[in-house]
Design a protein around this motif. Structure first.
Motif, short mmCIF file in Angstrom:
data_model
loop_
_atom_site.label_atom_id
_atom_site.label_comp_id
_atom_site.label_asym_id
_atom_site.label_seq_id
_atom_site.Cartn_x
_atom_site.Cartn_y
_atom_site.Cartn_z
N TRP A 40 30.89 55.96 42.71
CA TRP A 40 31.72 55.44 41.63
C TRP A 40 30.92 55.46 40.34
N LEU A 41 31.63 55.47 39.23
CA LEU A 41 31.03 55.53 37.91
C LEU A 41 31.23 54.15 37.26
N PRO A 42 30.15 53.35 37.18
CA PRO A 42 30.29 52.02 36.57
C PRO A 42 30.63 52.14 35.08
N PRO A 43 31.32 51.14 34.53
CA PRO A 43 31.64 51.17 33.09
C PRO A 43 30.36 51.17 32.25
N GLY A 44 30.32 52.01 31.26
CA GLY A 44 29.19 52.08 30.35
C GLY A 44 27.99 52.83 30.91
N SER A 45 28.17 53.55 32.00
CA SER A 45 27.07 54.30 32.60
C SER A 45 27.49 55.75 32.75
N ARG A 48 26.55 58.38 38.41
CA ARG A 48 27.35 57.95 39.55
C ARG A 48 26.45 57.22 40.54
#
Length: 96
Positions: A40-45, A48
């Motif tokens: 998953w792609l965390p917010p602000g990053s 993955r």
């Protein structure tokens, strides 16, 4: 009192069965998801990260949730059984 006790015991049994089925389902599902290698792609990053669900090592949470669900199921059976046990039998049969 006997009928009321029977309903409460039935509620407790259903609570135990449902809680244990939920625990097994959560452990199996988390194991399957962890083996799939999802990310998953965390917010602000921009990087993955692997998606890992930790259920197996959370024993206090599992036990607390299981006991809470059993208590709720027992109380949910006790309350209407208590009310029904106070009715006059003839009046209770009229509502059927």
């Amino acid at each position: 009192r006997g009928v009321q006790r029977m309903f409460v015991i039935e509620g407790l049994i259903l609570g135990v069965a449902g809680a244990l089925a939920g625990v097994v389902f959560a452990i199996v599902t988390s194991g399957l998801i962890n083996r799939m290698g999802l990310t998953w792609l965390p917010p602000g990053s921009g990087e993955r990260l692997p998606l890992l669900l930790r259920v197996w090592g959370e024993t206090p949470t599992i036990v607390g949730t299981t006991l809470g669900l059993m208590l709720i199921a027992t109380f949910s059976a006790w309350w209407p059984a208590r009310r029904a046990s106070r009715l006059v039998i003839v009046d209770a049969l009229r509502h059927v």
